[in-house]
Motif scaffolding. Structure first.
Motif, PDB file in Angstrom:
ATOM      1  N   TRP A   1      49.380  48.202   1.688  1.00  0.00           N
ATOM      2  CA  TRP A   1      49.193  47.913   0.305  1.00  0.00           C
ATOM      3  C   TRP A   1      47.687  47.980  -0.164  1.00  0.00           C
ATOM      4  O   TRP A   1      47.432  48.575  -1.064  1.00  0.00           O
ATOM      5  CB  TRP A   1      49.340  45.915  -0.170  1.00  0.00           C
ATOM      6  CG  TRP A   1      48.932  45.944  -1.445  1.00  0.00           C
ATOM      7  CD1 TRP A   1      47.634  45.539  -1.996  1.00  0.00           C
ATOM      8  CD2 TRP A   1      49.846  45.848  -2.564  1.00  0.00           C
ATOM      9  NE1 TRP A   1      48.002  45.410  -3.404  1.00  0.00           N
ATOM     10  CE2 TRP A   1      49.098  45.602  -3.523  1.00  0.00           C
ATOM     11  CE3 TRP A   1      51.285  46.153  -2.878  1.00  0.00           C
ATOM     12  CZ2 TRP A   1      49.699  45.628  -4.818  1.00  0.00           C
ATOM     13  CZ3 TRP A   1      51.739  46.067  -3.919  1.00  0.00           C
ATOM     14  CH2 TRP A   1      50.921  45.700  -5.120  1.00  0.00           C
ATOM     15  N   ASP A   2      46.698  47.718   0.821  1.00  0.00           N
ATOM     16  CA  ASP A   2      45.328  47.538   0.433  1.00  0.00           C
ATOM     17  C   ASP A   2      44.867  49.215   0.407  1.00  0.00           C
ATOM     18  O   ASP A   2      44.353  49.593  -0.611  1.00  0.00           O
ATOM     19  CB  ASP A   2      44.533  47.013   1.393  1.00  0.00           C
ATOM     20  CG  ASP A   2      44.587  45.453   1.328  1.00  0.00           C
ATOM     21  OD1 ASP A   2      45.208  45.018   0.199  1.00  0.00           O
ATOM     22  OD2 ASP A   2      43.964  44.729   1.994  1.00  0.00           O
TER      23      ASP A   2
ATOM     24  N   LYS B   1      44.694  39.638  -7.199  1.00  0.00           N
ATOM     25  CA  LYS B   1      45.047  41.029  -7.383  1.00  0.00           C
ATOM     26  C   LYS B   1      45.974  40.964  -8.633  1.00  0.00           C
ATOM     27  O   LYS B   1      45.912  42.030  -9.512  1.00  0.00           O
ATOM     28  CB  LYS B   1      45.751  41.419  -6.530  1.00  0.00           C
ATOM     29  CG  LYS B   1      45.119  41.734  -5.020  1.00  0.00           C
ATOM     30  CD  LYS B   1      45.769  42.438  -3.964  1.00  0.00           C
ATOM     31  CE  LYS B   1      44.783  42.317  -2.716  1.00  0.00           C
ATOM     32  NZ  LYS B   1      43.379  42.666  -2.853  1.00  0.00           N
TER      33      LYS B   1
ATOM     34  N   THR C   1      49.140  46.988   9.127  1.00  0.00           N
ATOM     35  CA  THR C   1      50.264  46.073   8.735  1.00  0.00           C
ATOM     36  C   THR C   1      50.656  46.242   7.267  1.00  0.00           C
ATOM     37  O   THR C   1      50.024  47.190   6.590  1.00  0.00           O
ATOM     38  CB  THR C   1      49.768  44.528   8.411  1.00  0.00           C
ATOM     39  OG1 THR C   1      48.787  44.526   7.602  1.00  0.00           O
ATOM     40  CG2 THR C   1      49.116  44.123   9.745  1.00  0.00           C
ATOM     41  N   ASP C   2      51.781  45.936   6.799  1.00  0.00           N
ATOM     42  CA  ASP C   2      52.228  46.054   5.366  1.00  0.00           C
ATOM     43  C   ASP C   2      51.433  45.774   4.509  1.00  0.00           C
ATOM     44  O   ASP C   2      51.017  46.315   3.380  1.00  0.00           O
ATOM     45  CB  ASP C   2      53.596  45.606   5.395  1.00  0.00           C
ATOM     46  CG  ASP C   2      54.462  46.151   5.715  1.00  0.00           C
ATOM     47  OD1 ASP C   2      54.386  47.226   6.669  1.00  0.00           O
ATOM     48  OD2 ASP C   2      55.836  46.204   5.262  1.00  0.00           O
ATOM     49  N   ARG C   3      50.331  44.559   4.508  1.00  0.00           N
ATOM     50  CA  ARG C   3      49.313  44.345   3.759  1.00  0.00           C
ATOM     51  C   ARG C   3      48.280  45.354   3.748  1.00  0.00           C
ATOM     52  O   ARG C   3      47.883  45.700   2.933  1.00  0.00           O
ATOM     53  CB  ARG C   3      48.903  42.882   4.154  1.00  0.00           C
ATOM     54  CG  ARG C   3      47.496  42.544   3.387  1.00  0.00           C
ATOM     55  CD  ARG C   3      47.524  42.238   1.917  1.00  0.00           C
ATOM     56  NE  ARG C   3      46.429  42.396   1.385  1.00  0.00           N
ATOM     57  CZ  ARG C   3      45.282  41.465   1.287  1.00  0.00           C
ATOM     58  NH1 ARG C   3      45.867  40.121   1.452  1.00  0.00           N
ATOM     59  NH2 ARG C   3      44.353  41.769   0.579  1.00  0.00           N
ATOM     60  N   ASP C   4      47.929  45.660   4.889  1.00  0.00           N
ATOM     61  CA  ASP C   4      46.918  46.951   4.943  1.00  0.00           C
ATOM     62  C   ASP C   4      47.436  48.317   4.234  1.00  0.00           C
ATOM     63  O   ASP C   4      46.939  48.818   3.485  1.00  0.00           O
ATOM     64  CB  ASP C   4      46.889  47.492   6.410  1.00  0.00           C
ATOM     65  CG  ASP C   4      46.190  46.320   7.442  1.00  0.00           C
ATOM     66  OD1 ASP C   4      45.492  45.341   6.909  1.00  0.00           O
ATOM     67  OD2 ASP C   4      46.315  46.233   8.600  1.00  0.00           O
TER      68      ASP C   4
ATOM     69  N   PHE D   1      51.715  38.275  -4.732  1.00  0.00           N
ATOM     70  CA  PHE D   1      51.599  38.011  -3.223  1.00  0.00           C
ATOM     71  C   PHE D   1      50.140  37.463  -3.131  1.00  0.00           C
ATOM     72  O   PHE D   1      49.625  36.664  -2.215  1.00  0.00           O
ATOM     73  CB  PHE D   1      51.622  38.808  -2.207  1.00  0.00           C
ATOM     74  CG  PHE D   1      50.560  40.060  -2.081  1.00  0.00           C
ATOM     75  CD1 PHE D   1      49.440  39.934  -1.290  1.00  0.00           C
ATOM     76  CD2 PHE D   1      50.961  41.040  -2.766  1.00  0.00           C
ATOM     77  CE1 PHE D   1      48.741  40.919  -1.164  1.00  0.00           C
ATOM     78  CE2 PHE D   1      49.986  42.346  -2.817  1.00  0.00           C
ATOM     79  CZ  PHE D   1      48.843  42.231  -1.934  1.00  0.00           C
ATOM     80  N   ASP D   2      49.012  37.780  -4.086  1.00  0.00           N
ATOM     81  CA  ASP D   2      47.720  37.514  -3.991  1.00  0.00           C
ATOM     82  C   ASP D   2      47.372  37.276  -5.820  1.00  0.00           C
ATOM     83  O   ASP D   2      47.511  38.295  -6.605  1.00  0.00           O
ATOM     84  CB  ASP D   2      47.049  38.858  -3.466  1.00  0.00           C
ATOM     85  CG  ASP D   2      45.399  38.494  -3.482  1.00  0.00           C
ATOM     86  OD1 ASP D   2      44.612  38.399  -2.486  1.00  0.00           O
ATOM     87  OD2 ASP D   2      44.894  38.122  -4.557  1.00  0.00           O
TER      88      ASP D   2
ATOM     89  N   SER E   1      40.248  41.767   3.352  1.00  0.00           N
ATOM     90  CA  SER E   1      41.243  42.787   3.736  1.00  0.00           C
ATOM     91  C   SER E   1      41.194  43.106   5.234  1.00  0.00           C
ATOM     92  O   SER E   1      40.086  42.752   5.822  1.00  0.00           O
ATOM     93  CB  SER E   1      40.816  44.033   2.959  1.00  0.00           C
ATOM     94  OG  SER E   1      41.553  45.216   3.350  1.00  0.00           O
TER      95      SER E   1
ATOM     96  N   THR F   1      54.416  51.949  -2.363  1.00  0.00           N
ATOM     97  CA  THR F   1      54.902  50.677  -1.741  1.00  0.00           C
ATOM     98  C   THR F   1      56.426  50.726  -2.265  1.00  0.00           C
ATOM     99  O   THR F   1      57.249  49.467  -2.099  1.00  0.00           O
ATOM    100  CB  THR F   1      54.275  49.548  -2.409  1.00  0.00           C
ATOM    101  OG1 THR F   1      54.628  49.461  -3.834  1.00  0.00           O
ATOM    102  CG2 THR F   1      52.864  49.451  -2.260  1.00  0.00           C
TER     103      THR F   1
END
Lengths: 169, 169, 169, 169, 169, 169
Positions: free
Chosen positions: A137-138, B28, A132-135, B24-25, A44, B156
């Motif tokens: 999400w996390d 998950k 970021t957008d991934r962050d 995306f993963d 992550s 999201t």
């Protein structure tokens, strides 16, 4: 999952009571552990400490005795700063956080207490703080996970292992 | 998980957007699907309809557009009663529920909005309405799961498949 | 008011239950109908759809089963967009509104949930979104009217005509 | 409505500002006055004082300066008890009410602050305090009316006539 | 403290009931009076009127009948403006305050209702409205004092002297 | 008050930062210390531990970092039970309290969060749990005092002495 419990015993010195609580059904224990490990220990853009900080800020909002105890200890350990763990348990605004971590916890607390009001502007604030957008999400997934765990723990009167209280003071 | 998506397509006629969002993963997606399937479709003293009713009552409290749309449709389908789905979306107190289901949703809504206040007296009320301790776990786990999903969806901006809107009206 | 009921029957195919509820006293029915017709159908800078959108946003805040059902159907009909009706029932923030309508519903929801906090700054935001002072009166009057109707409906357990549920899906 | 204003001037010595505010449109003024007069002055199992007590308890919950001023004066006048008017403005629980009036105001305040939670049990409490179902309608209609008026007054910054402040002290 | 009561009687014409309530124990009465006199009558960058305005705004938030009555009268007296006292009792936002006093009461109300959320930004707003850091201490101390007094008064059903009601109308 | 600071230093090993904060003005420091000592250390039907438990339960409601830290340590010390201090910081409902102490903290938390709703029924519950009317005064006075201190501490960003964190773990 006996092997997993053995591993907890070896590594932590004890089996967290939450795992004992889920152990009445192997499928439930496995899905819980898989999700937990992916979210809290997997790859992550958030450090492990940051994920634990979110866990505590969410649990403080929900006043969850189990999670505040277990994850408060984790913040004290990962940060090497016993005060930081206490501050996030009590009121995360009292911690002297940098801009990134403050934005992260502001988002976590809003998503916990007013999920209906989270919109693009809130995500934009996180992006401006460097996420970021991934962050995003996390962050959201960790917030979601503890909003789940807090409720399962409170609903079933889960009690934390006593050992957490003295850790990393 | 391509096989799973294929199965969704065959069985439902579409892939729910929540799965696309997690895709995306792979790790998950798998943990989410495993937990969802265990909780909502696995063995339980709660019927599948009852679990969907909890999903909608929780999502109404959190005003989650995605989950209200998808699970509101599920309540309409499982119950064969389009009005019931609407009522739980709008205000579950407006539904003419029997004592068991009313106690179940009262608990779900309290655990959602005031998790810190859930205590033995609340569990006792569920027992008096006929629930076992295992049932209480299942209710709590479903409440927890949707308190997680609602927040991931809102954070999201997840959008439900349009097809849900017309189902089982 | 028998003529009016006849007109409803002819035009809508049914007499809305709210009218039946008020019909125990002719004076009460007449004043209710007069106010309703002036506000919702009379001349205004707000379109009829916009007035119905306000009705639904207010009723969602107050979780009024009767009004969400009847006016949710009206939004679906006037807009020709079934999703819009559902979104405002569930969480108006999920609808993709233009700036004017978003400002209108933000004002409506604040005036519903924190009437003590509405001040010049709130009116100013409406003006910047293109509303005149007369429009602000009309928005406020519709918000007020549904804050009244929601409470009369909830207090007396008013139930919507079943026909609304299937309209304009 | 000029005749009506003349009548106010003769009877009260002034025209209430709320009427002046509605007077920009004759239809709106007429429907407002018709509803007000029916609810507050028409036949009812509730005394005029009781209807004014509800008006003040609701307006206190909504912190409406206009209505607290105008209807606080009315409670002082109708009751001949200046303290009663002040107490309901400040906190109706501080007034020494008999069981009937306490139940009436408890219902009014719940219907104002949590309309979604009003159910048969709440109506039952009113019946046990001696109210008929028609009385319950009247209580609800007055509660509804002031939840409307409070919002129109706050939204448009309506200011009470200064004369109210000194009345019946 | 008999001499102090005599002084009240001579100066005010009565002994405030709050003092009678504390008089069961001389130490408690003395510490209460000492703190009260220092805060409300001692040297400060805030005028006595401003300190009373804070007392009333806080007491309105807490809906304290005793303090609203006694300190509402004080605002009417010190300001020579009976309406101002009423407005702060009902909703301080309805008063036409200058920027300094509005900022002061906004801070007082936030510190009363969300003490956990008061941070440097809130103090900064007070400084921009012209307050020194010593003034901020005094505002906070008065807010704190009435958050204490409101609770002691409500918890013990303290009743204000009747004489306050008619003062400075 | 230099002698008093010397006494703190000798007895506690440090001067609590709250005293340093008040020390800019001798009169304010003296009245604060006098009230504190009377309430927390003077004669009372409540034990010193019980008064500290109230301090922590109130401070948890208000999320006051200073008071939770300092008085959480006091509960750990007086009780000889480190877990009890943590539990009241996090959620007093998680502590296994006897009936008397549970009733005491329920009252303290209600008086903190809804002072307007405390009435004879609440006092009656305390009496049934064994408290006298003098005890009820003392509970209320301690609740009041910390509702004051929490706000002064938050408003001025008071920081607890670091030493508290490690005490009595």
């Amino acid at each position: 999952m006996a092997a997993y419990f053995k591993k907890c015993q070896d590594k932590l010195g004890f089996v967290p009571n939450v795992l004992a609580a889920y152990a009445f059904d192997n499928a439930k224990l496995e899905t819980f552990v898989a999700m937990y490990n992916d979210l809290m220990l997997g790859d992550s853009g958030l450090s492990k400490l940051e994920r634990e900080m979110i866990a505590v800020a969410v649990s403080s909002q929900n006043r969850c005795y189990y999670c505040l105890t277990a994850h408060g200890a984790a913040v004290r350990q990962y940060s090497g700063n016993p005060l930081l763990g206490e501050q996030i348990v009590m009121n995360y605004r009292a911690a002297r956080l940098d801009r990134r971590q403050r934005a992260m916890l502001d988002f976590a607390v809003k998503l916990t207490s007013q999920p209906w009001g989270v919109e693009e502007g809130d995500r934009e604030r996180l992006r401006r703080a460097g996420f970021t957008d991934r962050d995003i999400w996390d962050i959201s997934a960790v917030v979601g996970f503890f909003n789940m765990s807090n409720r399962v723990a409170s609903a079933t009167d889960m009690r934390p292992n006593t050992v957490y209280h003295g850790q990393a003071r």
